[in-house]
Write an enzyme that holds these catalytic residues in place. Structure first.
Site, PDB file in Angstrom:
ATOM      1  N   SER A 192      -3.473   0.629   3.226  1.00 45.35           N
ATOM      2  CA  SER A 192      -3.475   0.261   1.693  1.00 45.35           C
ATOM      3  C   SER A 192      -4.108   1.711   1.016  1.00 45.35           C
ATOM      4  CB  SER A 192      -4.242  -0.720   1.383  1.00 45.35           C
ATOM      5  OG  SER A 192      -4.124  -1.794   2.293  1.00 45.35           O
ATOM      6  N   ARG A 193      -3.672   2.754   1.565  1.00 44.04           N
ATOM      7  CA  ARG A 193      -4.082   4.058   1.070  1.00 44.04           C
ATOM      8  C   ARG A 193      -5.763   3.968   0.583  1.00 44.04           C
ATOM      9  NH1 ARG A 193       0.137   5.089   3.249  1.00 44.04           N
ATOM     10  NH2 ARG A 193       1.873   6.061   1.944  1.00 44.04           N
TER      11      ARG A 193
END
Ligand code: FMN
Length: 214
Positions: free
Chosen positions: A191-192
């Site tokens: 999710s970065r």
């Protein structure tokens, strides 16, 4: 149909970086990650992007190969009269970046560069393949040339000139040793929400360690 550039992305999930498991000493952490990059057969694991700044304050970058981490310095070799060589002569502040895509890792290093002692450059030059030695002697790195033929002619001429003789390191070619003041280790996460840990050198010679937002 080709994928639009904006749609090219992937999730990063191969590892994590925590302040419990990271080394207290950033050099030890770097060497561990470089070893991992070599073991996992990253392409050009020692390749790093070197950023320098011109006298006018304009940055420029290029790739060079790391040739050693010795006495807490990062060593690379180049032409002292190249664009980067001239920029470092005017402004020794430098940044080095490694990207290891298979491992989803990057490392940034900031510090100051100085020329290596002649003995260090001589020792490394002596280990270079014959043709690379000739190339270093004849290439006016970063200068405009009329054609590839010009450089090939200079190469052949030097080969004949030096036939059978010891090939000495030219004065305008040698090492730079970078003394870091900051490291950042980056590990891609889902999710970065990547892990980023920086080390900043303190006046007393110790390193402080801090987590950065992704
Ligand atoms: C994988 C790779 C490794 C390189 N290694 C070096 C190196 O160790 N030393 C060097 O002077 N140039 C190296 N180069 C070439 C530099 O990227 C650059 O073209 C050259 O040093 C001139 O840069 P400058 O004009 O900014 O000074 C390498 C290029 C690549 C792609």
């Amino acid at each position: 149909m080709e994928t639009p550039i904006s749609e090219i992305r992937r999730e990063y999930s191969k590892g994590k970086l925590t302040q419990c498991t990271i080394h207290d000493n950033p050099f030890e952490q770097f060497v561990e990650w470089l070893d991992d990059a070599i073991i996992h057969k990253e392409d050009e694991p020692t390749a790093m992007i070197v950023a320098t700044v011109s006298a006018e304050g304009f940055p420029s970058t290029r790739t060079v190969l790391l040739k050693g981490v010795e006495n807490n310095q990062f060593i690379f070799f180049t032409n002292y009269e190249s664009r980067k060589g001239k920029q470092l002569a005017g402004n020794p502040y430098i940044s080095l970046s490694f990207v290891w895509h298979k491992l989803e890792r990057q490392v940034h290093i900031e510090g100051k560069a100085e020329k290596c002692p002649d003995k260090v450059s001589d020792t490394y030059f002596a280990t270079r393949p014959y043709k690379s030695k000739i190339g270093a002697r004849i290439s006016p790195q970063s200068q405009v040339i009329s054609s590839r033929m010009e450089i090939m002619r200079a190469f052949v001429k030097e080969v004949f000139k030096l036939a059978g003789r010891d090939i000495k390191r030219p004065d305008n070619w040698g090492g730079f040793a970078v003394t870091p003041t900051r490291f950042e280790f980056w590990q891609g996460r889902e999710s970065r929400l990547h892990d980023r840990i920086q080390y900043i050198l303190q006046k007393d010679g110790n390193w402080i360690q801090e987590r950065l937002a992704p």
